[in-house]
Design an enzyme around this catalytic site. Structure first.
Site, PDB file in Angstrom:
ATOM      1  N   HIS A  37     -10.526   0.585   0.777  1.00  0.00           N
ATOM      2  CA  HIS A  37     -10.603  -0.319   1.925  1.00  0.00           C
ATOM      3  C   HIS A  37     -12.020  -0.865   2.110  1.00  0.00           C
ATOM      4  O   HIS A  37     -12.227  -1.804   2.880  1.00  0.00           O
ATOM      5  CB  HIS A  37     -10.121   0.377   3.203  1.00  0.00           C
ATOM      6  CG  HIS A  37      -8.633   0.336   3.364  1.00  0.00           C
ATOM      7  ND1 HIS A  37      -7.789   1.197   2.701  1.00  0.00           N
ATOM      8  CD2 HIS A  37      -7.834  -0.479   4.097  1.00  0.00           C
ATOM      9  CE1 HIS A  37      -6.538   0.924   3.029  1.00  0.00           C
ATOM     10  NE2 HIS A  37      -6.538  -0.094   3.872  1.00  0.00           N
TER      11      HIS A  37
ATOM     12  N   GLU B 193       0.822  -1.215   0.000  1.00  0.00           N
ATOM     13  CA  GLU B 193       0.000   0.000   0.000  1.00  0.00           C
ATOM     14  C   GLU B 193       0.854   1.263   0.000  1.00  0.00           C
ATOM     15  O   GLU B 193       0.494   2.255  -0.651  1.00  0.00           O
ATOM     16  CB  GLU B 193      -0.946  -0.016   1.201  1.00  0.00           C
ATOM     17  CG  GLU B 193      -2.071  -1.029   1.056  1.00  0.00           C
ATOM     18  CD  GLU B 193      -3.014  -1.032   2.246  1.00  0.00           C
ATOM     19  OE1 GLU B 193      -2.656  -0.434   3.285  1.00  0.00           O
ATOM     20  OE2 GLU B 193      -4.097  -1.636   2.136  1.00  0.00           O
TER      21      GLU B 193
END
Length: 227
Positions: free
Chosen positions: A178, A145
């Site tokens: 997310h 990420e």
């Protein structure tokens, strides 16, 4: 963004949706020689595919970034030394925890106390089924990420616009992907703080370490309180 950065972003999006085909494939293989329940096989399949696909994507990103000239203006300039980098990483970890608490507080005031994170609950279930999933959540996930959202997306956008706008856009996308809309503010603040760490230190390893510490702490705390 350059073609190299665009390729990395596309690779990451392929990774996000690869489980649609990958998990059933791994499950089918398990069914061929395992007597485990369907729930166990599903959990094992998600864990295996998540780890393997993330490792493969990390390898692709490494090949695309390795030994390439640095043109990302966020990473240019004088970098922090080792002691400063450690201080920013550890300090960033505590700031991230505080930011999450404040985000939940704000959400609870204006919307009501949010229910438990569905994303976190799923991760805990998979971790219970296969503890090796800790490696994915605590290490592989944060590293990937940070490379995608901070170095590539934030850094690439910052080459085209004001760094504040780049931080807002990259952090908003980070939060959306997310999949926990009720916790979007929390993920958004996390993204902004990690952008700040990268900008101040010029080292992507610093937000990586802060992110790893945060994920590990939250996961261990959640597992201890898991009913």
């Amino acid at each position: 963004m350059t073609k190299r950065y665009i390729t990395i972003v596309v690779s990451y999006f392929i990774l996000l949706f690869s489980g649609i085909l990958g998990v059933p494939l791994v499950a089918a293989i398990f069914h061929g020689f395992s007597s485990a329940s369907n729930a166990e096989i599903t959990a094992y399949s998600v864990v295996i595919w998540s780890i393997l696909s993330n490792i493969a994507t990390l390898c692709i990103i490494w090949l695309l970034l390795h030994n390439q000239p640095e043109f990302n203006k966020i990473a240019m300039g004088e970098k922090t030394n080792l002691s400063q980098s450690i201080l920013y990483a550890v300090g960033g970890f505590f700031v991230l925890l505080i930011a999450q608490y404040l985000a939940v507080l704000v959400i609870s005031i204006f919307i009501g106390l949010p229910s438990g994170s569905e994303n976190t609950a799923k991760l805990l279930e998979f971790t219970k089924a296969a503890p090796v999933f800790l490696i994915f959540i605590s290490i592989l996930g944060p590293i990937l990420e940070e490379l995608v959202f901070r170095k590539v997306l934030y850094g690439g956008l910052a080459n085209r616009m004001n760094i504040h706008g780049a931080a807002v856009i990259s952090s908003f996308i980070f939060g959306l992907l997310h999949g926990d809309i009720q916790y979007l503010l929390s993920y958004f603040l996390i993204g902004l703080i990690l952008c700040f760490l990268y900008t101040k230190t010029k080292r992507i390893i610093v937000p990586m370490c802060a992110h790893i510490l945060m994920n590990t702490f939250v996961l261990v705390l959640s597992l201890l309180n898991w009913g």
